[in-house]
Design an enzyme around this catalytic site. Structure first.
Site, mmCIF file in Angstrom:
data_model
loop_
_atom_site.group_PDB
_atom_site.id
_atom_site.type_symbol
_atom_site.label_atom_id
_atom_site.label_comp_id
_atom_site.label_asym_id
_atom_site.label_seq_id
_atom_site.Cartn_x
_atom_site.Cartn_y
_atom_site.Cartn_z
ATOM 1 N N GLU A 403 9.892 -3.556 -2.761
ATOM 2 C CA GLU A 403 8.378 -3.908 -3.089
ATOM 3 C C GLU A 403 8.003 -3.194 -4.213
ATOM 4 O O GLU A 403 8.122 -2.061 -4.340
ATOM 5 C CB GLU A 403 7.167 -3.768 -1.851
ATOM 6 C CG GLU A 403 7.771 -4.553 -0.569
ATOM 7 C CD GLU A 403 6.459 -4.052 0.292
ATOM 8 O OE1 GLU A 403 5.594 -3.462 -0.141
ATOM 9 O OE2 GLU A 403 6.819 -4.120 1.635
ATOM 10 N N HIS A 488 7.786 -0.173 9.632
ATOM 11 C CA HIS A 488 8.108 -1.261 9.898
ATOM 12 C C HIS A 488 9.084 -0.815 11.436
ATOM 13 O O HIS A 488 10.343 -1.138 11.230
ATOM 14 C CB HIS A 488 9.193 -1.987 8.989
ATOM 15 C CG HIS A 488 8.467 -2.336 7.904
ATOM 16 N ND1 HIS A 488 9.051 -2.683 6.767
ATOM 17 C CD2 HIS A 488 7.180 -2.419 7.458
ATOM 18 C CE1 HIS A 488 8.192 -3.122 5.674
ATOM 19 N NE2 HIS A 488 6.789 -3.209 6.333
ATOM 20 N N ASN A 526 10.054 -7.439 5.229
ATOM 21 C CA ASN A 526 9.150 -7.153 5.836
ATOM 22 C C ASN A 526 8.971 -7.939 7.145
ATOM 23 O O ASN A 526 9.327 -9.339 6.818
ATOM 24 C CB ASN A 526 7.607 -7.364 4.963
ATOM 25 C CG ASN A 526 7.508 -6.745 3.612
ATOM 26 O OD1 ASN A 526 8.522 -7.078 2.796
ATOM 27 N ND2 ASN A 526 6.764 -5.851 3.403
#
Length: 547
Positions: A403, A488, A526
């Site tokens: 990201e 995560h 994600n």
């Protein structure tokens, strides 16, 4: 950091002195920011709906993605559902008129029962910037285990309250490694589209992206990625892009453009409160009790399950203990919460027949963070949207997807910042420590090295091409990699191992897992769209066959 490459002062690029001169004001701002008065511990509202002695058709433990999907679909099928949530409701403005506090000025609303902040990026120019805060049931939990800090949302809406909203569906060719026992045709044909539609997923307008000041940082990231031969991709998100454009135009209240991300977003983000949970509550069949923590689930003598929950005040004290009976219980407390609870229940004899796979298969989605110091001719912008919208895809060649993340400091930093998801193979286990009376995780910080190596397949190449260096001041003193954390968490009650292929805990009919604990450690992107889509798949089957 073992195995990392330190930037050298003689390397071409911005000098340390020049960088300090340009950005030292951030540290001053952080140090001088005022503290809020100590928060008063308050009990949950008297109208909290969980009543001791009640008989419930369904109890859902947690209000994140999996739990919200289950509640909505069960309610639509005519079943009454009660949800319990350990965190707050987050529906009442604070003294400043806002529900959530700003990332740069964390107050009592920011962290779950901590007396000092623990920001993911917690150093600047090598100096710590965390600060003291009043103990409060804040929105972000930085749960510390032996080898890793796991960031989790605390409140009605779970992780949707505190994530960046990047709503990514894995590439189909990678799906077999994510959920090998699940048919990709049904996921990509039915459940991913359903999840994306319900979550309100959208993508930034490329023309606006190219012109707006608030994504200058991402355009610099694009230039550097493409100059080094990497694919740069726009990433879908659940932010209201029309609202963000109006933020930039000055015609809407600022949230993304006010740096709101880690501790909640006051206006533009479509969290579960605005999507699944709003629709679930609109059925009239779903009720939610915030500030309730489930501590026991055990078979009831007359059928169903006896569930014990503690009611908390906003200082974390237990104000009441409630016992109810539920015909069915869905574990949706998140990967860590569900795993810890199941491991505890098995070890302490409440649910002794749970199989030995409970607690296993936990991973960090390969998360690792880093920053790069750019040249003075590559400014990343004083105004940065806190909502990321793009990434660098080197998964096929290097096992890494990065990201292009914001550094919304309000000053020019000449820095690029990244959260990278990698194909880290390591998996940890939750286990019960009887002597200490708690669940522990056997993750080792050294297991982050494969993630670092995979991330370097992108950033070593970019640095070599651009003549730039890694930032060494964001995670400690001369420390390049943010290898101490994950946003995560995944696994701990893996589908087809700890459960059957639809999340049933087969030794106990009527008990289900329906959250990220089902996914074995990595989604390649994600994870919340995959968690949502898998929950849609599983609850459809459960409603059709078990009710």
């Amino acid at each position: 950091m073992s195995g990392s490459t330190s930037g050298h002062p003689g390397h071409p690029g911005i000098s340390r002195r020049g960088f300090i001169a340009g950005t030292g004001s951030l540290l001053g701002a952080a140090a001088l920011a005022g503290r809020v008065p100590a928060a008063r511990a308050e009990a949950a509202p008297a109208a909290a709906l969980l009543v001791s002695g009640a008989r419930l058709p369904v109890l859902v433990i947690g209000t994140g993605y999996g739990g919200s999907v289950a509640a909505l679909r069960l309610a639509q099928a005519g079943v009454d559902v009660h949800m319990v949530e350990m965190g707050m409701a987050w529906d009442t403005p604070g003294p400043d008129g806002k529900v959530f506090c700003n990332t740069l000025e964390p107050d009592h609303r920011s962290y779950w029962l901590r007396t000092r902040t623990k920001a993911p990026l917690n150093y600047f120019l090598g100096l710590p910037i965390d600060r003291d805060i009043p103990r409060h049931t804040g929105i972000l939990d930085a749960e510390e285990f032996g080898g890793i800090t796991v960031y989790q949302g605390r409140g009605v809406g779970g992780g949707s309250l505190v994530n960046g909203g990047m709503a990514v569906t894995p590439r189909r060719e990678n799906f077999g490694a994510v959920l090998p026992s699940v048919d990709p045709a049904e996921m990509y044909g039915v459940y991913y589209p359903r999840a994306n539609a319900e979550l309100g997923v959208g993508t930034v307008d490329p023309d606006w992206f190219d012109s707006t000041e608030c994504y200058r940082y991402a355009r610099v990231g694009r230039k550097h990625a493409q100059r080094s031969g990497f694919p740069f991709v726009f990433v879908p998100d659940v932010y209201d892009w029309d609202h963000m454009e109006r933020e930039a135009a000055g015609t809407a209240p600022k949230s993304a453009l006010a740096g709101e991300i880690l501790y909640g977003n006051n206006h533009g983000k479509k969290s579960l409160q605005q999507t699944y949970l709003a629709r679930a509550r609109a059925t009239g069949r779903v009720s939610v009790s915030p500030l309730h923590r489930v501590v026991s689930v055990a078979p009831a003598g007359g059928g169903g399950y006896t569930v014990v929950a503690e009611q908390l005040d906003t200082g974390g004290a237990v104000t009441a203990t409630k016992t109810v009976t539920a015909d069915r219980v869905f574990f949706a407390a998140g990967s860590v919460g569900t795993s810890k609870l199941l491991v505890t229940l098995k070890a302490t004899g409440a649910l002794p027949l749970l199989n030995d796979e409970v607690g296993r298969g936990w991973g960090d989605n390969g998360n690792v963070m880093c920053g790069r110091a750019n040249h003075l001719w590559d400014p990343t912008g004083r105004l940065q949207s806190a909502i990321p919208c793009a990434g660098i895809d080197n998964w096929a060649a290097g096992g890494a997807f990065a990201e292009v993340a914001p550094l919304p400091t309000g000053i020019e930093t000449y820095a690029s910042f990244y959260l990278t998801i990698t194909a880290n193979p390591h998996r940890a286990r939750f286990s019960w420590n009887a002597a200490a009376g708690r669940v522990e995780l056997d993750w080792r910080t050294a297991w982050k090295q494969p993630s670092i190596d995979m991330a370097r397949t992108i950033f070593d190449r970019i640095n070599a091409k651009e003549g730039t260096i890694y930032r060494t001041d964001l995670f400690g003193v001369y420390k390049i990699w943010g290898d101490h954390l994950t946003y995560h968490p995944l696994g701990g009650a893996v589908l087809g191992r700890a459960t059957d292929h639809y999340g049933r805990l087969t030794a106990y009919p009527g008990l289900y897992v329906i959250d990220g604990a089902l996914i074995p450690g990595n989604t390649t992107v994600n994870p919340f769209v995959t968690i949502t889509a898998l929950a849609e798949r599983n609850i459809e089957k459960i409603i059709a066959t078990d009710l």
